[in-house]
Design an enzyme around this catalytic site. Sequence first.
Site, mmCIF file in Angstrom:
data_model
loop_
_atom_site.group_PDB
_atom_site.id
_atom_site.type_symbol
_atom_site.label_atom_id
_atom_site.label_comp_id
_atom_site.label_asym_id
_atom_site.label_seq_id
_atom_site.Cartn_x
_atom_site.Cartn_y
_atom_site.Cartn_z
ATOM 1 N N ASP A 181 0.841 -1.194 0.000
ATOM 2 C CA ASP A 181 0.000 0.000 0.000
ATOM 3 C C ASP A 181 0.878 1.247 0.000
ATOM 4 O OD1 ASP A 181 -1.998 1.868 0.268
ATOM 5 O OD2 ASP A 181 -2.814 1.055 2.144
ATOM 6 N N HIS A 183 -0.568 4.106 -0.024
ATOM 7 C CA HIS A 183 -1.383 4.926 0.876
ATOM 8 C C HIS A 183 -1.563 6.360 0.391
ATOM 9 C CE1 HIS A 183 -2.931 5.822 5.057
ATOM 10 N NE2 HIS A 183 -3.337 4.567 4.879
ATOM 11 N N GLU A 207 -1.318 -0.802 -3.984
ATOM 12 C CA GLU A 207 -2.533 -0.036 -3.707
ATOM 13 C C GLU A 207 -2.242 1.459 -3.636
ATOM 14 O OE1 GLU A 207 -5.517 0.386 0.148
ATOM 15 O OE2 GLU A 207 -4.834 -1.614 -0.460
ATOM 16 N N GLU A 233 -10.331 3.355 -2.307
ATOM 17 C CA GLU A 233 -10.845 3.684 -0.985
ATOM 18 C C GLU A 233 -11.290 5.140 -0.877
ATOM 19 O OE1 GLU A 233 -7.526 4.270 2.192
ATOM 20 O OE2 GLU A 233 -6.700 2.948 0.649
ATOM 21 N N HIS A 283 -12.204 -2.453 0.118
ATOM 22 C CA HIS A 283 -11.386 -1.863 1.176
ATOM 23 C C HIS A 283 -12.160 -1.934 2.485
ATOM 24 C CE1 HIS A 283 -9.767 1.716 3.401
ATOM 25 N NE2 HIS A 283 -8.627 1.248 2.935
#
Length: 381
Positions: A181, A183, A207, A233, A283
């Site tokens: 991730d 993020h 991700e 997300e 998610h």
Amino acid sequence: MSKIVAIETFLVPPRWLFVRIETSDGAVGWGEASLEGHAEAVVGAFETVRDRLIGCDPNRIEDAWQLLYRLGFYRGGPVFMSAISGVDQALWDLRGQTLGVPVADLLGGRVRDRIRVYAWIGGDRPSDVAAAALVRRDQGFDAVKMNGTEDIDWLSGPAAVDAAVERLGLVRDTGMDVGVDFHGRVHKPMARRLVAALEPLSPLFIEEVLLSEQPEAIAQVAAQTSVPLALGERLFSRWDFKPFFEAASIDIAQPDLSHAGGISEGRRIAAMAEAYDVAIAPHCPLGPLALAACLQLAAATPNFVIQEMSLGIHYNQPDADLLTYITNPEVLTVTAGSVAVLDGPGLGVTIDEAHVRDAARAPHRWRNPVWRGRDGSLREW
């Protein structure tokens, strides 16, 4: 005819917002409208929800969704859509409870018997990723997700890239499949370099390689790597996902069913994704109701691949973890990297209402940490 008579919200530790809907015949459904760091704003949005839905037929789930989405004039966004998500989950739960069947049966029935899951292990702060991966393996997982970097500047030297490669290598050496991730904390000057460096280690996916407001740059990264790219997300409707499908820039869509319109909109996003040969991996670093909604969708969705599960995630607390507020925790037992399809009525988890009401007497005020670089400038969290 049954009517909606009460809509309640509960801010419970560690950072969740539960929704309870009751009907005139005494039936109750639960959902989750958690919006990490902004839960109080969602609670405020429920003033409008109550004005719209009290007195309405709870069985008209799609009508309720459209009413909340279209008649507010202002549409979309994390706050409004999280409120809609909690309501939608609760209404599906109600319908399933009333009929005595799991929500998946109302979506056309299961297409699988077990659902692959993964857990989070760190990768930034904390950074003991190999030990954490072994703990997850002992818990029954065969896949994990880790942050690719610590907080990182717009432009960092090779040491930051080398550290990311080393951490991923340590986890891969445990034999686990690993999603990485970014993020949204990595910016374009570093993203392509990091992806290229991590690619030889075959991550399961990467991700949020960049923030979703950078679709052109995400398409550039996608054209330069064979690693599956996952995103979603911070997208809140099928219209938000549409340009990424059209640009063929993502391989795995990750709608959060507590932010992206609940089960109803999640189902539509999944169907759109299938038309573009894109997989679905919802998610969900959230609570048991959000997870149960995801598992119901996964059970009935052909292009589903893997489900995030927040058991023991660092956001949680020993007395406020994934299983804390449910009375049937056994339904979320992880075995050989998967959980069984939930076959109880509604969402398939049973809420301990007394515990929820007691916990909500001290509402949480969760906020994400503030990170700054050596020069004092803000870093993406």
